[in-house]
Structure formats: structure tokens, C-alpha cells
Design a protein around this motif. Structure first.
Motif, PDB file in Angstrom:
ATOM      1  N   ASP A 211       0.838  -1.200   0.000  1.00  0.00           N
ATOM      2  CA  ASP A 211       0.000   0.000   0.000  1.00  0.00           C
ATOM      3  C   ASP A 211       0.881   1.261   0.000  1.00  0.00           C
ATOM      4  O   ASP A 211       1.679   1.464   0.918  1.00  0.00           O
ATOM      5  N   PRO A 212       0.765   2.121  -1.008  1.00  0.00           N
ATOM      6  CA  PRO A 212       1.591   3.333  -1.051  1.00  0.00           C
ATOM      7  C   PRO A 212       1.252   4.341   0.038  1.00  0.00           C
ATOM      8  O   PRO A 212       1.999   5.301   0.230  1.00  0.00           O
ATOM      9  N   ASN A 213       0.163   4.125   0.763  1.00  0.00           N
ATOM     10  CA  ASN A 213      -0.219   5.023   1.853  1.00  0.00           C
ATOM     11  C   ASN A 213       0.098   4.437   3.232  1.00  0.00           C
ATOM     12  O   ASN A 213      -0.208   5.067   4.244  1.00  0.00           O
ATOM     13  N   TYR A 214       0.687   3.254   3.259  1.00  0.00           N
ATOM     14  CA  TYR A 214       0.968   2.617   4.543  1.00  0.00           C
ATOM     15  C   TYR A 214       2.125   3.321   5.250  1.00  0.00           C
ATOM     16  O   TYR A 214       3.204   3.513   4.681  1.00  0.00           O
TER      17      TYR A 214
ATOM     18  N   PHE B 129       7.219   1.694   6.581  1.00  0.00           N
ATOM     19  CA  PHE B 129       6.454   2.119   5.408  1.00  0.00           C
ATOM     20  C   PHE B 129       6.767   1.145   4.285  1.00  0.00           C
ATOM     21  O   PHE B 129       7.487   0.155   4.478  1.00  0.00           O
TER      22      PHE B 129
ATOM     23  N   ALA C 218       5.416   3.696  -0.866  1.00  0.00           N
ATOM     24  CA  ALA C 218       5.275   4.946  -0.118  1.00  0.00           C
ATOM     25  C   ALA C 218       6.524   5.800  -0.253  1.00  0.00           C
ATOM     26  O   ALA C 218       6.435   7.023  -0.463  1.00  0.00           O
TER      27      ALA C 218
ATOM     28  N   ARG D 181       6.578   7.429  -3.587  1.00  0.00           N
ATOM     29  CA  ARG D 181       5.628   8.543  -3.649  1.00  0.00           C
ATOM     30  C   ARG D 181       6.196   9.787  -2.968  1.00  0.00           C
ATOM     31  O   ARG D 181       6.081  10.898  -3.495  1.00  0.00           O
ATOM     32  N   TRP D 182       6.825   9.609  -1.797  1.00  0.00           N
ATOM     33  CA  TRP D 182       7.412  10.752  -1.094  1.00  0.00           C
ATOM     34  C   TRP D 182       8.498  11.414  -1.931  1.00  0.00           C
ATOM     35  O   TRP D 182       8.575  12.643  -1.982  1.00  0.00           O
TER      36      TRP D 182
ATOM     37  N   GLU E 200       6.845  13.368  -4.789  1.00  0.00           N
ATOM     38  CA  GLU E 200       6.164  14.559  -4.279  1.00  0.00           C
ATOM     39  C   GLU E 200       7.157  15.635  -3.827  1.00  0.00           C
ATOM     40  O   GLU E 200       6.842  16.831  -3.867  1.00  0.00           O
TER      41      GLU E 200
END
Length: 266
Positions: free
Chosen positions: A206-209, A223, A227, A230-231, A234
Motif C-alpha cells: 500500500d503506497p499510503n501505509y 512504510f 510509499a 511517492r514521497w 512529491e
């Protein structure tokens, strides 16, 4: 004056095996070393802020000695990290590049950088004075004078206002409670390239974990590989390459993943 072997032995346990550089840092376990591991474990339990990287004492390893987990995992990490370093160094100017090794521990990857690019100016930073003593000893015994090691907080480095051509950030993000913020803070520190490695969970993709503290710890976080990617995106990093490997000596799936990213300034 103590012999090099005596100096290295006195600084056990070493986080990495330096044998590829011709320096022996791993020795058959002695009772004193095992008792030191027990002391380190007790110190961790009494002081949650203590962060020295080392093997926790276990009865299984006491009765049946085996290589420490971090040494057993070294090969799984080193192959990818070295390939990323070579890729970045190939695109840096021939003049002496400025490099920074965060969470440098015993300075293994700073020493690797120095062998890959002998004219580079390399600074290693770690919070643990004992690790810095190991790093300084290794650099001196390996005759790598361009290496400089400092005891310091990696967050302070991001606030110092200095930029480097290549920043190496391995083995440390999962010790932080705010790894995403740290990835953003590194953006102005690395002029050209950032190489990142961190323990990640394999229990989910999960990329939000994200959890803090890490499971079973009183500090740090856990994480996923997604994730972390993604960080980085961003924060404005351009991802050149990435990999997800397993750390064979880590039994828990929440500790077993190893995430790698090679990034360029956007």
C-alpha cells in the motif's frame, strides 16, 4: 602503538564487513563480544534514544554463533547501492565532486565511494560517536585521506545550507519518525543526485501505509517501497531507477524488505 588488528578488534562490533577493501572487521565471536551485545540490548531497553547500529543479543546466537544479521544482509544491499553510485558518478564532472553520506555508520559506503572516485571529497555523518570512531579508523587504515566523518544529527545537516553533488542516504530513514519530511528536506541538499536505501515492510504494498513507531520498537517508523517512491516524487525528485529486495537475515516481514531509489534533481 596498537596494531591495526588490535584497533579494529577494540571497536567491535562493526556494522559492515570491510574485507573487500583488505580490512578485516569481522572475527569469530568471543564471549566478551557476546556480553557486549547483551549490554547493548539492555541499553536499548533502558534508553529509547540509543541508536547504535548493532546486533541484539539472542540466546540462539549465543549458543550457535552465526554472522550478525546486518552482515548477512550486506550483500543484498551492496550490489544495488554500488550500481547506483557508479551510475551517478559517471554523470558527475571529473573535477572533485562533493559527496555526503548520511547515517554513515562505520563509513563503509563512504569508503566505497572513495574507491570508486578517489578525487571525491566525502563527508560522513552519524549520530553515534562510536560509529564515527569506527569510520575514522577504517579511513585511516585504508589510507583514504579525502574522507571526513562527523558526529551529528542528520536533520541539522539539512538546515546547514550546504549543497552536495551526490547524497547517499542508506539505512537511516526507518529510524526516523518523519521520513517523508526528511526526504523533502534533502531536496536543496543534493544538487545532482540522491541514492536512498531503507528497510521497508513486505506485509503490504500500500503506497499510503505508514506507522510510527516501528512495530516492536519505541522509535522509528515503517512504510512500503511504494510509499517511499511517492514521497520522493512529491518532493520533486526524478526517479532514475528503483528496486525492492529481501533482507534474508531479517525474519519478520515488516523488517524484511529493502527499498532502493536512485534519484536526480528535478
Amino acid at each position: 602503538m596498537p596494531s591495526p588488528d588490535a584497533e579494529v578488534r577494540a571497536l567491535q562490533p562493526w556494522y559492515h564487513d570491510f574485507s573487500r577493501f583488505g580490512l578485516q572487521t569481522q572475527f569469530p565471536p568471543r564471549r566478551a563480544d557476546q556480553l557486549r551485545a547483551l549490554f547493548n540490548t539492555l541499553r536499548r531497553r533502558l534508553d529509547p534514544s540509543y541508536v547504535e547500529k548493532g546486533e541484539r543479543f539472542s540466546l540462539r546466537r549465543f549458543l550457535k554463533p552465526a554472522p550478525p544479521a546486518h552482515v548477512a544482509n550486506q550483500g543484498a544491499k551492496e550490489q544495488v547501492i554500488e550500481a547506483y553510485l557508479q551510475r551517478c558518478l559517471a554523470d558527475l564532472p571529473s573535477a572533485a565532486p562533493e559527496c555526503l553520506d548520511l547515517f554513515c555508520a562505520d563509513g563503509y559506503y563512504a569508503c566505497l565511494l572513495a574507491t570508486l572516485r578517489p578525487n571525491a571529497h566525502i563527508t560522513g555523518v552519524d549520530l553515534d560517536p562510536q560509529e564515527i570512531r569506527r569510520a575514522q579508523t577504517a579511513a585511516r587504515l585504508l589510507k583514504l585521506p579525502a574522507l571526513r566523518f562527523e558526529v551529528g544529527d542528520v536533520w541539522d545537516v539539512t538546515r546547514a545550507g550546504r549543497a552536495y553533488d551526490l547524497v547517499l542516504c542508506t539505512g537511516g530513514l526507518y529510524h526516523l519518525a518523519q521520513p517523508a519530511e526528511f526526504v523533502r528536506a534533502l531536496r536543496p541538499v543534493a544538487r545532482r543526485f540522491l541514492v536512498v536505501q531503507s528497510v521497508v515492510t513486505l506485509e503490504t504494498d500500500d503506497p499510503n501505509y505508514f506507522v510510527t513507531p516501528a512495530p516492536g520498537w519505541k522509535h522509528g517508523s515503517r512504510f512500503t517501497h511504494a510509499a517511499l517512491g511517492r514521497w520522493l516524487t512529491e518532493a520533486g525528485w526524478r526517479i532514475l531507477d528503483s528496486a525492492l529486495r529481501e533482507l534474508p537475515a531479517n525474519p519478520r516481514r515488516c523488517d524484511r524488505g529493502s527499498s532502493f531509489y536512485c534519484c536526480a534533481a528535478g
